[in-house]
Design a protein around this motif. Sequence first.
Motif, PDB file in Angstrom:
ATOM      1  N   ALA A 251     -22.702 -49.347  17.911  1.00 10.89           N
ATOM      2  CA  ALA A 251     -22.730 -48.043  17.558  1.00 10.89           C
ATOM      3  C   ALA A 251     -21.223 -47.470  17.486  1.00 10.89           C
ATOM      4  N   SER A 252     -20.187 -47.735  18.295  1.00 10.88           N
ATOM      5  CA  SER A 252     -19.095 -47.252  18.173  1.00 10.88           C
ATOM      6  C   SER A 252     -18.196 -47.802  17.068  1.00 10.88           C
ATOM      7  N   THR A 253     -18.584 -49.106  16.630  1.00 12.99           N
ATOM      8  CA  THR A 253     -17.954 -49.808  15.317  1.00 12.99           C
ATOM      9  C   THR A 253     -18.560 -49.136  14.075  1.00 12.99           C
ATOM     10  N   ALA A 254     -19.733 -48.786  14.033  1.00 11.63           N
ATOM     11  CA  ALA A 254     -20.342 -48.085  12.996  1.00 11.63           C
ATOM     12  C   ALA A 254     -20.008 -46.695  12.636  1.00 11.63           C
ATOM     13  N   LYS A 255     -19.670 -45.847  13.766  1.00 12.12           N
ATOM     14  CA  LYS A 255     -19.159 -44.616  13.576  1.00 12.12           C
ATOM     15  C   LYS A 255     -17.715 -44.747  12.909  1.00 12.12           C
ATOM     16  N   LEU A 256     -16.874 -45.758  13.864  1.00 16.59           N
ATOM     17  CA  LEU A 256     -15.491 -45.878  13.436  1.00 16.59           C
ATOM     18  C   LEU A 256     -15.286 -46.280  11.954  1.00 16.59           C
ATOM     19  N   MET A 257     -16.334 -47.113  11.516  1.00  6.34           N
ATOM     20  CA  MET A 257     -16.008 -47.625  10.122  1.00  6.34           C
ATOM     21  C   MET A 257     -16.259 -46.470   9.178  1.00  6.34           C
ATOM     22  N   ALA A 258     -17.418 -45.710   9.570  1.00  7.13           N
ATOM     23  CA  ALA A 258     -17.631 -44.520   8.666  1.00  7.13           C
ATOM     24  C   ALA A 258     -16.599 -43.617   8.592  1.00  7.13           C
ATOM     25  N   HIS A 259     -16.094 -43.569   9.805  1.00  8.13           N
ATOM     26  CA  HIS A 259     -14.690 -42.639   9.909  1.00  8.13           C
ATOM     27  C   HIS A 259     -13.511 -43.072   8.897  1.00  8.13           C
ATOM     28  N   HIS A 260     -13.686 -44.453   8.756  1.00  9.73           N
ATOM     29  CA  HIS A 260     -12.373 -45.108   7.929  1.00  9.73           C
ATOM     30  C   HIS A 260     -12.867 -45.131   6.598  1.00  9.73           C
ATOM     31  N   GLY A 261     -14.031 -44.605   6.158  1.00 13.41           N
ATOM     32  CA  GLY A 261     -14.501 -44.333   4.718  1.00 13.41           C
ATOM     33  C   GLY A 261     -15.591 -45.403   4.362  1.00 13.41           C
ATOM     34  N   ALA A 262     -15.926 -46.359   5.225  1.00 10.86           N
ATOM     35  CA  ALA A 262     -16.864 -47.215   4.801  1.00 10.86           C
ATOM     36  C   ALA A 262     -18.471 -46.563   4.640  1.00 10.86           C
TER      37      ALA A 262
ATOM     38  N   LEU B 105      -8.907 -46.835   6.114  1.00 11.34           N
ATOM     39  CA  LEU B 105      -8.912 -48.287   6.015  1.00 11.34           C
ATOM     40  C   LEU B 105      -9.939 -49.021   5.198  1.00 11.34           C
ATOM     41  N   LEU B 106     -11.044 -48.360   5.361  1.00 14.66           N
ATOM     42  CA  LEU B 106     -12.246 -49.080   4.538  1.00 14.66           C
ATOM     43  C   LEU B 106     -12.682 -48.354   3.597  1.00 14.66           C
ATOM     44  N   ALA B 107     -12.045 -47.393   2.964  1.00 20.00           N
ATOM     45  CA  ALA B 107     -12.559 -46.426   1.811  1.00 20.00           C
ATOM     46  C   ALA B 107     -12.990 -47.580   0.594  1.00 20.00           C
ATOM     47  N   GLY B 108     -14.249 -47.029   0.086  1.00 18.71           N
ATOM     48  CA  GLY B 108     -14.907 -47.664  -0.893  1.00 18.71           C
ATOM     49  C   GLY B 108     -15.562 -49.116  -0.432  1.00 18.71           C
ATOM     50  N   LYS B 109     -15.546 -49.503   0.706  1.00 16.78           N
ATOM     51  CA  LYS B 109     -16.228 -50.477   1.306  1.00 16.78           C
ATOM     52  C   LYS B 109     -17.669 -50.413   1.854  1.00 16.78           C
ATOM     53  N   VAL B 110     -18.518 -51.377   1.860  1.00 21.80           N
ATOM     54  CA  VAL B 110     -19.691 -51.181   2.565  1.00 21.80           C
ATOM     55  C   VAL B 110     -19.895 -52.186   3.780  1.00 21.80           C
ATOM     56  N   ALA B 111     -20.183 -51.584   4.859  1.00 20.04           N
ATOM     57  CA  ALA B 111     -20.337 -52.382   6.098  1.00 20.04           C
ATOM     58  C   ALA B 111     -21.667 -52.630   6.665  1.00 20.04           C
ATOM     59  N   LEU B 112     -21.914 -53.674   7.180  1.00 19.90           N
ATOM     60  CA  LEU B 112     -23.299 -54.020   7.916  1.00 19.90           C
ATOM     61  C   LEU B 112     -22.858 -54.402   9.493  1.00 19.90           C
ATOM     62  N   ILE B 113     -23.459 -53.553  10.357  1.00 26.97           N
ATOM     63  CA  ILE B 113     -23.000 -53.872  11.785  1.00 26.97           C
ATOM     64  C   ILE B 113     -24.677 -54.194  12.410  1.00 26.97           C
TER      65      ILE B 113
ATOM     66  N   ALA C 270     -13.975 -51.695  19.051  1.00 25.31           N
ATOM     67  CA  ALA C 270     -14.256 -51.144  17.758  1.00 25.31           C
ATOM     68  C   ALA C 270     -12.856 -51.165  16.834  1.00 25.31           C
ATOM     69  N   GLU C 271     -11.893 -50.745  17.307  1.00 29.27           N
ATOM     70  CA  GLU C 271     -10.496 -50.567  16.553  1.00 29.27           C
ATOM     71  C   GLU C 271     -10.233 -52.162  16.051  1.00 29.27           C
ATOM     72  N   ALA C 272     -10.501 -53.005  16.869  1.00 37.11           N
ATOM     73  CA  ALA C 272     -10.275 -54.370  16.428  1.00 37.11           C
ATOM     74  C   ALA C 272     -11.043 -54.944  15.326  1.00 37.11           C
ATOM     75  N   ALA C 273     -12.342 -54.648  15.365  1.00 33.01           N
ATOM     76  CA  ALA C 273     -13.353 -54.989  14.371  1.00 33.01           C
ATOM     77  C   ALA C 273     -12.950 -54.398  12.919  1.00 33.01           C
ATOM     78  N   VAL C 274     -12.584 -53.072  12.881  1.00 32.66           N
ATOM     79  CA  VAL C 274     -12.194 -52.255  11.791  1.00 32.66           C
ATOM     80  C   VAL C 274     -11.148 -53.015  11.354  1.00 32.66           C
ATOM     81  N   TRP C 275      -9.944 -53.182  11.888  1.00 33.29           N
ATOM     82  CA  TRP C 275      -8.664 -53.839  11.638  1.00 33.29           C
ATOM     83  C   TRP C 275      -9.308 -55.285  10.823  1.00 33.29           C
TER      84      TRP C 275
ATOM     85  N   ALA D 284     -13.166 -49.113  26.716  1.00 34.78           N
ATOM     86  CA  ALA D 284     -14.084 -48.177  26.128  1.00 34.78           C
ATOM     87  C   ALA D 284     -14.647 -48.772  24.778  1.00 34.78           C
ATOM     88  N   PRO D 285     -15.831 -48.633  24.591  1.00 33.82           N
ATOM     89  CA  PRO D 285     -16.306 -49.431  23.108  1.00 33.82           C
ATOM     90  C   PRO D 285     -15.380 -48.849  21.983  1.00 33.82           C
ATOM     91  N   ARG D 286     -14.683 -48.262  21.839  1.00 39.25           N
ATOM     92  CA  ARG D 286     -14.196 -47.821  20.654  1.00 39.25           C
ATOM     93  C   ARG D 286     -12.642 -48.512  20.615  1.00 39.25           C
TER      94      ARG D 286
END
Length: 256
Positions: free
Chosen positions: A22-33, A5-13, A228-233, A223-225
């Motif tokens: 922490a959960s958001t950062a890991k999930l964003m990385a999982h989605h390509g950021a 979902l975030l391929a090619g993007k740069v995110a700051l948390i 995090a799912e909402a933040a990623v979306w 759970a934190p994840r």
Amino acid sequence: MDGQLLAGKVALITGAASGIGASTAKLMAHHGARVALADVDLKGVAENAAAIAENGGQALAVEADVRDGQCVAEMVKRTVERFGRLDCCVNNAGIDGSASPLHEYTEENWRDVLEVNLTGVWLCLKHEISYMLEQGVTGSIVNTASAAGLVGLPLGVSGYVASKHGVVGLTRAAALEYVRQGIRVNAICPGAVRTPMLDDAITSGMTTEAELSSMQPIGRLAAPREVAEAAVWLCADASSFVTGQALAVDGGWTVQ
């Protein structure tokens, strides 16, 4: 969520040493950021950045105090220097402060909570948006408020409740100011989430897990994840028509 979902993007948390950040950062990385993790706890973000790298992602750990404007500016600068751009931000750093009835709440406690939870979010917005405008970058910013930013709490945390209501108002103002420049600003409003901060509140006797679970019709802590799912979306292009919203991720708490 499947796919990048975030391929090619740069995110700051911010507040990325533990819990939702922490959960958001890991999930964003999982989605390509590519992700920059910021916190006053450098050891914590360094460990989380290393875990992301071990899983094939790209991550930068930054020691940052969101109460300090110069520090926040440097945080954004370091992110851009490392990754070349800034597309998404999750302004998540926050504290709950000491619990006491409002008439016993100290001025120091009030200042500490407001400085981190509200002024810190404002400073992050100020410097993140300044970069996006200067570079002509469209982006999405998510501020972590709370269910306590939508309703009151009878738990002796008046400063926390006030600060989180402030985050919701700040989010709405920023969203309207910058929507025409292509910058979206939203807030997430978590209910009771199993994080170190919540564990501390339970340990201190401020509340109990049973009490918090009963506040949420779903009948359990999040759970934190799940937050995090909402933040990623909200950071993804999938939410491109969404701005100025305070999204409750609270198991039904605030609709009662």
